[in-house]
Design a protein around this motif. Sequence first.
Motif, PDB file in Angstrom:
ATOM      1  N   SER A 229       0.846  -1.186   0.137  1.00 29.54           N
ATOM      2  CA  SER A 229       0.018   0.014   0.018  1.00 29.54           C
ATOM      3  C   SER A 229       0.970   1.434   0.070  1.00 29.54           C
ATOM      4  CB  SER A 229      -0.947   0.024   1.140  1.00 29.54           C
ATOM      5  OG  SER A 229      -1.677  -1.321   1.213  1.00 29.54           O
ATOM      6  N   PRO A 230       0.210   2.311  -0.374  1.00 32.09           N
ATOM      7  CA  PRO A 230       0.984   3.715  -0.445  1.00 32.09           C
ATOM      8  C   PRO A 230       1.519   3.870   0.879  1.00 32.09           C
ATOM      9  CG  PRO A 230      -0.865   4.045  -1.792  1.00 32.09           C
ATOM     10  CD  PRO A 230      -0.935   2.399  -1.216  1.00 32.09           C
ATOM     11  N   MET A 252       2.176   0.891  -4.614  1.00 34.37           N
ATOM     12  CA  MET A 252       2.195   1.839  -3.891  1.00 34.37           C
ATOM     13  C   MET A 252       1.929   3.373  -4.145  1.00 34.37           C
ATOM     14  SD  MET A 252       5.719   0.028  -2.248  1.00 34.37           S
ATOM     15  CE  MET A 252       5.990   1.250  -1.134  1.00 34.37           C
ATOM     16  N   ARG A 253       1.955   3.456  -5.650  1.00 34.33           N
ATOM     17  CA  ARG A 253       1.675   4.970  -6.023  1.00 34.33           C
ATOM     18  C   ARG A 253       2.647   5.846  -5.857  1.00 34.33           C
ATOM     19  NH1 ARG A 253      -4.339   5.194  -3.612  1.00 34.33           N
ATOM     20  NH2 ARG A 253      -4.866   3.025  -4.331  1.00 34.33           N
ATOM     21  N   LYS A 255       4.426   6.172  -3.439  1.00 35.80           N
ATOM     22  CA  LYS A 255       4.379   6.665  -2.068  1.00 35.80           C
ATOM     23  C   LYS A 255       5.096   5.634  -0.859  1.00 35.80           C
ATOM     24  CE  LYS A 255       0.343   9.672  -2.986  1.00 35.80           C
ATOM     25  NZ  LYS A 255      -0.976  10.141  -2.378  1.00 35.80           N
ATOM     26  N   ASN A 282      10.262   5.675  -6.279  1.00 40.78           N
ATOM     27  CA  ASN A 282      10.506   5.670  -4.715  1.00 40.78           C
ATOM     28  C   ASN A 282      11.237   4.039  -4.462  1.00 40.78           C
ATOM     29  OD1 ASN A 282       8.204   4.184  -5.752  1.00 40.78           O
ATOM     30  ND2 ASN A 282       7.459   3.617  -3.520  1.00 40.78           N
TER      31      ASN A 282
END
Length: 433
Positions: A229-230, A252-253, A255, A282
């Motif tokens: 998850s982000p 995670m978009r 992030k 990232n």
Amino acid sequence: MTPAARLSAAIEVLTAIETQRIPAAQALKEWGTAHRFAGSGDRAAISGLVFDVLRRRASSAFLLDDDSARGRVLGTLRLERSLSTDAIAALCDGGRFSPAPLTEAERAALDSRTLAGAPAFVAGDYPEWLDAHLTRAFGEDRVAEATAMASRAPLDLRVNTLKTTREKALAQLAHLGAAATPFSPLGLRIPLAADARNPGVQAEEVFIKGGVEVQDEGSQLAALFSGASPGEQVIDLCAGAGGKTLALAAMMRGKGRLIASDRDKRQLAPIHDRLSRAGVHNAEVRAPKGDADPLSDIRASADLVVVDAPCTGTGTWRRNPDAKWRMRPGALELRLKDQAQVLDRAALMVKPGGRLAYVTCSVLPEENADQVRAFLGRTSGFAVVPPREVMAPLGERAEAFAAAARIADEGLLMTPRCTGTDGFFVSVLRRLG
């Protein structure tokens, strides 16, 4: 080259694989170097037939009662390509560059022999020593499961949501016959006929710009089931070339913190260019340097550690058919040790409440449920996340997937026969506390 000449070439390549004991890819490359007149279409057709024969090596030899390269090719033309005896005879007319005409024994075998009465390992096309292991995995279904693993795989793509949407990618690849995959919300599938060439996806604009990646739907689902998850700190511990790293990054978009590592730094070589093309900003790649642990600073702090464990690869036989015939019992023993070691290492990195996602591309119980049970037996403070909870990212597709997959207390198993994917096992464990 004529179809008959391609047939002769395939027999030549298969003979080289057998006599020189070399991988199929190497044999095909050497043949191409020695026969530069062969065009790309010729090479693709020869390669397709060679790999089909390797998929059906045992059953095709049984059908012809002939374990030579020629016998296996003729058997594959009947079993995999569904050619009639007359159609096969037309290819084997003894002309220039053509195989010798069918013998009376070959014609009789093609006319009358079937796989009825063949041992399971012959009908299912796998090494005899694996029969006990596949019986544990599938029981009486082992021939049907193994036969599906001996079929040709489609070309699956994963849409990179950092760059585009599935709807846009579908439109851009409609000319290749791309359609949505049944379970992965990010997947595209391009079906391939038995003698079809692989489409040049890498030359498509959507691929060049990072909008899609080649990735089997099962591998896509394994990444989705990890629940990345982000904002999380995620470790891809056995990242290899980065297929699942890219999928995790999209989840995670951009992030959070994503770290990709692998004990073999050579495996990581392609990952940098792939991350750049996919627009991932990232992710940090940590390669080993000597005996130092590149992840020594990660202790009980990761939200998620993904272990795409080293394994026998039995689930990828559709794509790597020659690997199954080169596999030996000792390889399984080594992989079991590797898996235990990497699980123990991963456990130290997971924070309380965090998750450890254990993934293999194997269908063997020893590498899957057995390995999870052994880990829980020697490691306190972890519990298996119920598989139906793991499937939550599929949304409305979860029920259909649950009906297709093989689900056990320790995790879930995908197979070509059940889910239409490569064989993958996924178990997600949560650290308590």
